[in-house]
Design a protein around this motif. Structure first.
Motif, PDB file in Angstrom:
ATOM      1  N   UNK A 125     -17.812  36.524  -5.689  1.00 21.23           N
ATOM      2  CA  UNK A 125     -16.674  37.268  -5.143  1.00 21.23           C
ATOM      3  C   UNK A 125     -16.867  37.557  -3.644  1.00 21.23           C
ATOM      4  N   UNK A 126     -15.819  37.338  -2.864  1.00 20.96           N
ATOM      5  CA  UNK A 126     -15.945  37.524  -1.415  1.00 20.96           C
ATOM      6  C   UNK A 126     -15.882  39.003  -1.023  1.00 20.96           C
ATOM      7  N   UNK A 127     -16.280  39.272   0.216  1.00 19.03           N
ATOM      8  CA  UNK A 127     -16.207  40.609   0.822  1.00 19.03           C
ATOM      9  C   UNK A 127     -15.340  40.472   2.068  1.00 19.03           C
ATOM     10  N   UNK A 128     -14.153  41.046   2.045  1.00 19.60           N
ATOM     11  CA  UNK A 128     -13.179  40.858   3.126  1.00 19.60           C
ATOM     12  C   UNK A 128     -13.203  42.057   4.074  1.00 19.60           C
ATOM     13  N   UNK A 129     -13.780  41.849   5.270  1.00 10.90           N
ATOM     14  CA  UNK A 129     -13.834  42.889   6.308  1.00 10.90           C
ATOM     15  C   UNK A 129     -13.044  42.467   7.543  1.00 10.90           C
ATOM     16  N   UNK A 130     -12.113  41.522   7.378  1.00 17.37           N
ATOM     17  CA  UNK A 130     -11.362  41.009   8.536  1.00 17.37           C
ATOM     18  C   UNK A 130     -10.526  42.104   9.196  1.00 17.37           C
ATOM     19  N   UNK A 131     -10.023  43.052   8.408  1.00 23.75           N
ATOM     20  CA  UNK A 131      -9.189  44.112   8.955  1.00 23.75           C
ATOM     21  C   UNK A 131      -9.956  45.425   9.132  1.00 23.75           C
ATOM     22  N   UNK A 132     -11.261  45.381   8.895  1.00 25.21           N
ATOM     23  CA  UNK A 132     -12.073  46.600   8.998  1.00 25.21           C
ATOM     24  C   UNK A 132     -12.717  46.675  10.373  1.00 25.21           C
ATOM     25  N   UNK A 133     -13.065  47.893  10.804  1.00 22.89           N
ATOM     26  CA  UNK A 133     -13.729  48.080  12.094  1.00 22.89           C
ATOM     27  C   UNK A 133     -15.113  48.701  11.939  1.00 22.89           C
ATOM     28  N   UNK A 134     -15.553  48.871  10.707  1.00 20.00           N
ATOM     29  CA  UNK A 134     -16.862  49.459  10.444  1.00 20.00           C
ATOM     30  C   UNK A 134     -17.699  48.495   9.609  1.00 20.00           C
ATOM     31  N   UNK A 135     -19.007  48.517   9.846  1.00 24.93           N
ATOM     32  CA  UNK A 135     -19.915  47.702   9.042  1.00 24.93           C
ATOM     33  C   UNK A 135     -19.926  48.205   7.601  1.00 24.93           C
ATOM     34  N   UNK A 136     -20.257  47.310   6.674  1.00 21.28           N
ATOM     35  CA  UNK A 136     -20.309  47.655   5.253  1.00 21.28           C
ATOM     36  C   UNK A 136     -21.672  47.287   4.693  1.00 21.28           C
ATOM     37  N   UNK A 137     -22.282  48.197   3.937  1.00 20.10           N
ATOM     38  CA  UNK A 137     -23.589  47.957   3.315  1.00 20.10           C
ATOM     39  C   UNK A 137     -23.392  47.727   1.826  1.00 20.10           C
ATOM     40  N   UNK A 138     -23.908  46.620   1.320  1.00 20.49           N
ATOM     41  CA  UNK A 138     -23.795  46.285  -0.097  1.00 20.49           C
ATOM     42  C   UNK A 138     -25.194  46.024  -0.667  1.00 20.49           C
ATOM     43  N   UNK A 139     -25.350  46.346  -1.944  1.00 18.40           N
ATOM     44  CA  UNK A 139     -26.624  46.142  -2.631  1.00 18.40           C
ATOM     45  C   UNK A 139     -26.431  45.168  -3.789  1.00 18.40           C
ATOM     46  N   UNK A 140     -27.345  44.208  -3.890  1.00 21.78           N
ATOM     47  CA  UNK A 140     -27.300  43.190  -4.930  1.00 21.78           C
ATOM     48  C   UNK A 140     -28.640  43.175  -5.667  1.00 21.78           C
ATOM     49  N   UNK A 141     -28.653  42.533  -6.828  1.00 24.02           N
ATOM     50  CA  UNK A 141     -29.882  42.370  -7.606  1.00 24.02           C
ATOM     51  C   UNK A 141     -30.205  40.887  -7.743  1.00 24.02           C
ATOM     52  N   UNK A 142     -31.492  40.557  -7.646  1.00 22.98           N
ATOM     53  CA  UNK A 142     -31.969  39.192  -7.897  1.00 22.98           C
ATOM     54  C   UNK A 142     -33.039  39.269  -8.974  1.00 22.98           C
ATOM     55  N   UNK A 143     -32.719  38.765 -10.161  1.00 23.88           N
ATOM     56  CA  UNK A 143     -33.668  38.806 -11.276  1.00 23.88           C
ATOM     57  C   UNK A 143     -34.614  37.617 -11.193  1.00 23.88           C
ATOM     58  N   UNK A 144     -35.898  37.893 -11.104  1.00 25.73           N
ATOM     59  CA  UNK A 144     -36.928  36.847 -11.173  1.00 25.73           C
ATOM     60  C   UNK A 144     -37.372  36.805 -12.628  1.00 25.73           C
ATOM     61  N   UNK A 145     -36.895  35.811 -13.367  1.00 23.33           N
ATOM     62  CA  UNK A 145     -37.057  35.793 -14.814  1.00 23.33           C
ATOM     63  C   UNK A 145     -38.352  35.103 -15.238  1.00 23.33           C
ATOM     64  N   UNK A 146     -39.028  35.710 -16.197  1.00 25.50           N
ATOM     65  CA  UNK A 146     -40.228  35.109 -16.767  1.00 25.50           C
ATOM     66  C   UNK A 146     -39.881  33.751 -17.374  1.00 25.50           C
ATOM     67  N   UNK A 147     -40.750  32.771 -17.171  1.00 27.66           N
ATOM     68  CA  UNK A 147     -40.614  31.380 -17.626  1.00 27.66           C
ATOM     69  C   UNK A 147     -39.706  30.537 -16.721  1.00 27.66           C
ATOM     70  N   UNK A 148     -39.075  31.132 -15.694  1.00 30.65           N
ATOM     71  CA  UNK A 148     -38.355  30.313 -14.719  1.00 30.65           C
ATOM     72  C   UNK A 148     -39.366  29.577 -13.847  1.00 30.65           C
ATOM     73  N   UNK A 149     -38.916  28.540 -13.136  1.00 29.84           N
ATOM     74  CA  UNK A 149     -39.829  27.700 -12.362  1.00 29.84           C
ATOM     75  C   UNK A 149     -39.351  27.528 -10.933  1.00 29.84           C
ATOM     76  N   UNK A 150     -40.308  27.295 -10.048  1.00 31.39           N
ATOM     77  CA  UNK A 150     -40.045  26.996  -8.646  1.00 31.39           C
ATOM     78  C   UNK A 150     -40.737  25.679  -8.337  1.00 31.39           C
ATOM     79  N   UNK A 151     -39.998  24.694  -7.844  1.00 34.94           N
ATOM     80  CA  UNK A 151     -40.553  23.372  -7.557  1.00 34.94           C
ATOM     81  C   UNK A 151     -40.517  23.102  -6.056  1.00 34.94           C
TER      82      UNK A 151
END
Length: 273
Positions: free
Chosen positions: A190-216
């Motif tokens: 989902x996008x964050x539309x600040x085109x008509x805003x004049x103030x910065x916006x702070x957002x918080x997200x989560x990144x789940x590092x799941x057991x048994x996932x892999x990095x190659x």
């Protein structure tokens, strides 16, 4: 923010199936098959594994051809992305007061001995103003074996030697116009539309590092004209908290790889003016 710790060696194929130069009995094949399964080695990512019996017979019959020089290679494990002129902070989940950790089992091509590495994640972190890649630097040793006239490469991960971070003054993935991002290669949130805003916006997200996932990751050596691989399997996961500050005047679209296989990723940010 992040700090790696070497937690010791992991047994490789040569430890589980020592080469004898003789064809194994069916009982020995079964015994070695169970030992490999219990060790939970990443056969598919590092070897393109197929038939069990033929695979184990080749291990019994193989002979060491030569050892190659040790070298340092990198395993990129996290890419942290920042919207243009904004900031991003990555830390352990804010709902947990203490620091967290991510456990990894790392093996190379051919499954020589691996390494167990733990990454401690601080609950306090500085905000980044540029996109960055976080890596684990590893000392490895390739060896070349021959079995039935076919050569193969085994990479032993000898040691975790340190953490490395690279900042990108201009990230090739962030700040692109939304229309220029190929939907065949990326998915969108989902996008964050600040085109008509004049103030910065702070957002918080989560990144789940799941057991048994892999990095190659792939890497090259000066002595072998083929790409070798590193695979890190997550043995201890956690949730990372990502706090991002977005300057006003743009629409921001989070982008993710359609088929992720490399390092963990915070959202990449395409824009629309």
């Amino acid at each position: 923010m992040f700090k790696g710790y070497d937690e010791g060696a992991l047994p490789g194929l040569s430890d589980l199936v020592p080469p004898t130069g003789r064809k194994p009995t069916p009982a020995k094949v079964e015994e070695c098959t169970q030992a490999i399964r219990q060790a939970d080695l990443p056969l598919e990512p590092t070897m393109g594994f197929g038939d069990w019996r033929g695979f184990i017979e080749r291990l019994f019959l193989r002979k060491l051809v030569r050892e190659l020089p040790e070298q340092i290679c990198s395993l990129p494990w996290l890419q942290c992305h920042v919207p243009p002129a904004g900031t991003t902070t990555v830390r352990s989940d804010g709902s947990v007061e203490s620091d967290g950790s991510i456990g990894l089992k790392i093996f190379g091509s051919g499954l020589g001995r691996g390494r167990k590495v733990n990454i401690r994640v601080s609950s306090k972190s500085e905000a980044r103003r540029q996109c960055a890649e976080y890596r684990l630097d590893l000392r490895i040793k390739p060896r070349i074996f021959s079995s039935r006239g076919t050569e193969s490469i085994e990479v032993e991960v000898l040691q975790f030697v340190g953490d490395a971070t690279t900042s990108y003054e201009r990230c090739p993935l962030c700040g692109r116009e939304r229309a220029d991002v190929d939907p065949m290669d990326y998915t969108f949130g989902p996008y964050i539309d600040l085109k008509q805003d004049k103030s910065a916006s702070t957002r918080t997200f989560k990144l789940a590092v799941e057991t048994s996932s892999s990095i190659d990751a792939g890497f090259q050596t000066a002595t072998i004209p083929v790409e070798l691989k590193l695979n890190a399997k997550v043995t201890e996961g956690m949730t990372l908290e990502i706090e991002t500050v977005f300057p006003p005047g743009f629409l921001y679209v989070p982008c993710y790889y359609a088929t992720p296989s490399g390092p963990l990723q915070t959202p990449m940010w395409a824009i629309e003016k």
